[in-house]
Design a protein around this motif. Sequence first.
Motif, PDB file in Angstrom:
ATOM      1  N   UNK A 367      33.751  44.901  37.639  1.00 52.23           N
ATOM      2  CA  UNK A 367      34.437  46.203  37.742  1.00 52.23           C
ATOM      3  C   UNK A 367      34.713  46.445  39.213  1.00 52.23           C
ATOM      4  N   UNK A 368      35.929  46.104  39.621  1.00 48.81           N
ATOM      5  CA  UNK A 368      36.327  46.167  41.033  1.00 48.81           C
ATOM      6  C   UNK A 368      37.643  46.910  41.173  1.00 48.81           C
ATOM      7  N   UNK A 369      37.788  47.645  42.273  1.00 50.59           N
ATOM      8  CA  UNK A 369      39.095  48.238  42.563  1.00 50.59           C
ATOM      9  C   UNK A 369      39.934  47.197  43.303  1.00 50.59           C
ATOM     10  N   UNK A 370      41.187  47.505  43.495  1.00 48.86           N
ATOM     11  CA  UNK A 370      42.129  46.517  44.025  1.00 48.86           C
ATOM     12  C   UNK A 370      41.837  46.117  45.468  1.00 48.86           C
ATOM     13  N   UNK A 371      41.126  46.966  46.205  1.00 45.32           N
ATOM     14  CA  UNK A 371      40.876  46.672  47.621  1.00 45.32           C
ATOM     15  C   UNK A 371      39.556  45.948  47.857  1.00 45.32           C
ATOM     16  N   UNK A 372      38.770  45.747  46.805  1.00 40.82           N
ATOM     17  CA  UNK A 372      37.430  45.180  46.990  1.00 40.82           C
ATOM     18  C   UNK A 372      37.437  43.712  47.379  1.00 40.82           C
ATOM     19  N   UNK A 373      38.481  43.014  46.994  1.00 40.43           N
ATOM     20  CA  UNK A 373      38.536  41.583  47.265  1.00 40.43           C
ATOM     21  C   UNK A 373      39.885  41.256  47.931  1.00 40.43           C
ATOM     22  N   UNK A 374      39.993  41.453  49.251  1.00 41.70           N
ATOM     23  CA  UNK A 374      41.255  41.197  49.968  1.00 41.70           C
ATOM     24  C   UNK A 374      41.497  39.700  50.131  1.00 41.70           C
ATOM     25  N   UNK A 375      41.989  39.066  49.084  1.00 44.56           N
ATOM     26  CA  UNK A 375      42.060  37.609  49.031  1.00 44.56           C
ATOM     27  C   UNK A 375      42.882  37.016  50.172  1.00 44.56           C
ATOM     28  N   UNK A 376      44.052  37.601  50.457  1.00 46.30           N
ATOM     29  CA  UNK A 376      44.901  37.044  51.514  1.00 46.30           C
ATOM     30  C   UNK A 376      44.194  37.106  52.871  1.00 46.30           C
ATOM     31  N   UNK A 377      43.531  38.216  53.141  1.00 48.87           N
ATOM     32  CA  UNK A 377      42.840  38.368  54.422  1.00 48.87           C
ATOM     33  C   UNK A 377      41.651  37.407  54.518  1.00 48.87           C
ATOM     34  N   UNK A 378      40.928  37.238  53.422  1.00 49.83           N
ATOM     35  CA  UNK A 378      39.792  36.319  53.408  1.00 49.83           C
ATOM     36  C   UNK A 378      40.241  34.876  53.606  1.00 49.83           C
TER      37      UNK A 378
END
Length: 708
Positions: A367-378
């Motif tokens: 259960x995550x919001x859209x900003x919890x996993x900034x894939x491009x930045x990571x």
Amino acid sequence: MKRFGGIFGGKAGSSSASRSLTALDEPAALQEAMAAASHIMNDEVERAETELAKGTSPFHKLGRATTVFLRATLGFEKEIMEQASARLAEAEDSASEHQRRAIRDPSTAHQSAIYPTGAEYALCHAESQLMSAVVAVLNESLTESLRGFYNLRKAFATLNEISEAEKRYLQAQGKSYASSVASAAPSTGSRTPAVGSGVLTPDGSGNDEFDDDEDDFVDAQEDAAFESKTATGYQGNLESSDFEKLKLDDARNGGSVPTSTRSSISTPSETAANDADRIDFRTITSDPIDLFIHSGTALCFGLLQLMLSMVPPSFSRLLSILSFRGDREAGLRMLWSASKFKHDINGAMAGLITLGFHNGAIAFCDILDKSSLPEARLKSLLSEMRQLYPKSKLWLLEEARMLTADRELESAVQKLEQGPPSPLKQVEALALFERSLNYMYLHRYEDCAEGFIECVGKNNWSHGLYYYISGACYVELYRIHKASDPAKAEEYAIKADKYLHEVPLHTGKKRFMARQLPFDIFVNRKIAKWDHRAKALDCSFVDAVGVSPVAEMIYFWSGFRRMNDDQLRYALERLAWSEDPKLSSRWEQESVDERAIHTLLKGTCLRFLGQTREAKAMLADGVLAYDAARIKACDHADNWPQPVAHYEIAVCLWQEAGGQGGDKSVLVKCSDELAKVEHWEAFELDARVGMKVATARLTLKKCGVGAP
């Protein structure tokens, strides 16, 4: 007895062999030490050690301590942790000595327009305290753990002063900036400030058992100490002598007696709270010492906030002694800020922690919001780190974890097999452990078993875990071949029996906070349960094993999330073995706790296959329909399926609602299910589920749905 000192509490003369730096010496010493320490992040620890040994400055000593600390935290080896403690104590003493000299005679120290005199040494001391605290908490003694948490508090006090000085300077320059540790204002009605408020120094009144006027903590009877009634917070003096009460700003104020450090920080707006990440401090100053102070403070604050936000609820009472609470978002902002300084050890460590947290914890929450996993930045951060430190397998490990998050398990295994072995055996052990887990998710049971047996010879972290997963894999292999190749099945049965009965010989010895490790309790109970069943059913040990123990391990390590659809369907096939009358003859007489485990694992697979309504109905009818007392009454009962089923139903509701921005009424039901887990009594391995529950709760709060 060795004194457990504070910011200025190092033993006089303990660093007499090191020449005191002058203001002219400092930049060169710092640059040399940082360049040498950066080799750590390229797996070149021996080279870092050799180069750091050439200098005796606090920066060099901190770097040398960091090399051993990294080994200690990667491998959990007792001898290495003892070495780390000794090195860190030396680094603390050296930093204290240099800071005292800087405050007594500011003309000898670096002059900063931003920070108080001696702040660079205060930071070195705080970093040493932070690492010492981590080592102490990893120690098996409650007394050492308490020392560690107390050290955290004192490191916070130092870091808060540095951070506040930085904030005042930027505000004076007209910059919109808010220290991330100021993300929550202190309660004016409380004597005990909270972690996350940026207010961690005492109010100077009263004394209690943590008063630093005492020589040291003493070894008490640990279980009694843990259970005893404790004060709600520290109310005494952190330092014992008038000189030791000096604060960082005293050098500017002519050594005047400090006033209370209780801050009047107000809660910042969301925009201001993100400034720590948005501002590139290199546009503020080019002074290398100021940049070191800024990146180091951001690293330490970020790590502390993140660590405290992840502490299991079972330790909340202990943390309340020191008024600790973490702020995950604030911690991550600070770590992202520090990671901009990728070329130095502070920035590289911040990058590694940021990647590790997202790839190892957040990526496998549901259960995550859209900003919890900034894939491009990571991915961008990882790419830059791999270019800067191409020899380190730590970055390959993070890249492999990203691939598993994308359900590309075979590619992840191939990634971990790339390149020559790391000279750091602890890194090699981590890569082997990760690869072995991936074999388990791929249902490559023999590879998985062999990998974990190899792990036994790589480190001392958890031999009980390695033997247990290996034995569980051989149970699965026995079941696969039982009907088609009885001779081969018997070979696997012998190995399963051997390795599973090896587990009790390697568990129960290690302690965390003076208590037995939760996983040790879990596996010892499971093996006792199967031994009991074998006797009661008059069958072999391997035939007495219940629902797939390897599938249980896959669940607790978030393995179903990493599987693609074909792998999930095969997992369902393996679970079907237990209820197939042609293969397993006793399903009709199976205990209700085993039935609940079976249904929970099947429901989870269905959820990941997108069949959320079927999964939810299965969990309600096949797990939650049982009376909890009936499950508890089973022999050596598994008490975890029901609370975990409430979590799984919450995830189904989150998906049915449409996630963030979805149907509010369904999100409220999701919150209600989470509350049932939060209020459930303690259950086995609850910390592994607790991280997901805590993340889910934060997500729902962002959606405007609070706890009932």
